[in-house]
Design a protein around this motif. Structure first.
Motif, PDB file in Angstrom:
ATOM      1  N   GLU A 184     -24.853  25.182 -27.979  1.00  0.00           N
ATOM      2  CA  GLU A 184     -25.439  25.535 -26.685  1.00  0.00           C
ATOM      3  C   GLU A 184     -24.365  25.863 -25.656  1.00  0.00           C
ATOM      4  OE1 GLU A 184     -28.076  22.765 -24.683  1.00  0.00           O
ATOM      5  OE2 GLU A 184     -28.694  24.359 -23.313  1.00  0.00           O
ATOM      6  N   ASP A 217     -29.902  29.143 -22.859  1.00  0.00           N
ATOM      7  CA  ASP A 217     -30.661  28.335 -21.900  1.00  0.00           C
ATOM      8  C   ASP A 217     -30.727  29.158 -20.607  1.00  0.00           C
ATOM      9  OD1 ASP A 217     -31.259  26.609 -19.723  1.00  0.00           O
ATOM     10  OD2 ASP A 217     -30.543  24.866 -20.847  1.00  0.00           O
ATOM     11  N   GLU A 280     -36.647  22.546 -20.646  1.00  0.00           N
ATOM     12  CA  GLU A 280     -35.658  21.504 -20.351  1.00  0.00           C
ATOM     13  C   GLU A 280     -35.469  21.543 -18.845  1.00  0.00           C
ATOM     14  OE1 GLU A 280     -31.468  20.070 -22.163  1.00  0.00           O
ATOM     15  OE2 GLU A 280     -31.412  22.049 -21.244  1.00  0.00           O
TER      16      GLU A 280
HETATM   17 MG    MG Z   1     -30.119  23.341 -22.254  1.00  0.00          MG
END
Ligand code: MG
Length: 305
Positions: A184, A217, A280
């Protein structure tokens, strides 16, 4: 992408690690040719998921009830002490449509540490999480190579080389457990080493293992990417998971004015992305109200993409 009908996980199961590696190598050599024009936008469905902490409900079963009532079929759980929860989660998921989408971190140590003990700690704790991830049928386990506060770390060039060596080992272990590592990228305030989807995908390319993948993300992408579409297309075959939040304050999508994910969604359709887009985020309002509103917004934006 040529493999239209199967998810990456099914693909790995079906053809085995060797063939998957060959396929990745071919794509990696010609990345420009691995993204084809979508036939119809309706071909790619939006698979929404929520992290466990984002999901309203006091118990796991209440959370699963909420997810199913809102036609959300991905649950992302934390990796901390996950091994001790495997039976509980497996039992709760029986006769449910909800699947475990991904495991969020939970490891100790870090892979670009100069201290060998910290690197080994990260490998050992990640393997325990990978075993649990595999037992739960998760697409993968999210891993960050090093946070800003984890020091001392190697300088970039040495860090990248040592990371790739260790990811080969973790990737092989992940494949044995029918799951993956998901790298990530974070924004620069959290991690200097890995900030962009393209960089994560390039590391996957160099590791060259079906057990090592990456994600994007939207929250971090807001600050680090020049274009959501470019970022996701650069992730191409390696993109295995997506996190989403409001773009200015990391709350529920739609809680910040102007929250827009359409160009990113367009790219996900273009690369035939079939895994989860997982919340998230925090929330400003009551989650029982703002989460369903966010789901509606994202489904509308997906249709527009
Ligand atoms: Mg994240």
């Amino acid at each position: 992408m040529e493999n239209k009908k199967n998810t990456r996980r099914e693909f790995i199961k079906r053809v085995g690690a060797g063939s998957a590696l060959a396929a990745i190598s071919t794509h990696a050599a010609f990345p420009a040719f691995s993204v084809k024009k979508p036939k119809k936008t309706a071909d790619v469905a939006l698979n929404l998921g929520l992290q466990e902490g984002v999901t309203p409900g006091k118990t796991l079963n209440e959370k699963l009830d909420f997810l199913e009532a809102n036609e959300v079929y991905g649950l992302e759980v934390g990796g901390g002490k996950l091994a001790s929860r495997v039976t509980e989660i497996q039992n709760a998921l029986q006769n449910r449509k909800v699947k475990i989408s991904a495991i969020c971190a939970g490891f100790s140590g870090w892979l670009i540490a100069t201290d060998e003990n910290e690197r080994k700690k990260c490998i050992d704790t990640s393997k325990v999480i990978l075993e649990a991830a595999g037992a739960l049928g998760s697409y993968g386990m999210i891993l960050v190579p090093g946070f800003n506060n984890q020091q001392p770390s190697f300088p970039f060039v040495e860090a990248r080389a040592i990371l790739i060596d260790q990811l080969k080992e973790l990737g092989e272990f992940a494949v044995k457990n029918k799951t993956t590592i998901i790298l990530e990228p974070l924004n620069r305030k959290e991690a200097w080493f890995l900030r962009q989807v393209a960089d994560a995908a390039a590391i996957c390319r160099d590791v060259n293992s079906p057990g090592v993948t990456c994600m994007g993300d939207f929250w971090h992408m807001t600050w680090e990417e020049t274009d959501d579409m470019g970022a996701f297309i650069s992730g191409q075959l390696y993109l295995n998971h997506v996190h989403i939040a409001s773009r200015k304050t990391r709350n529920t999508p739609g809680e910040d004015e102007g929250d827009n994910y359409i160009t990113g969604f367009k790219a996900l359709k273009m690369i035939n992305y079939k895994h989860f887009v997982s919340f998230e985020c925090g929330s400003k309002g009551d989650k029982k109200v703002v989460v369903p509103a966010a789901l509606k917004l994202l489904r509308e934006q997906w249709d527009l993409a």
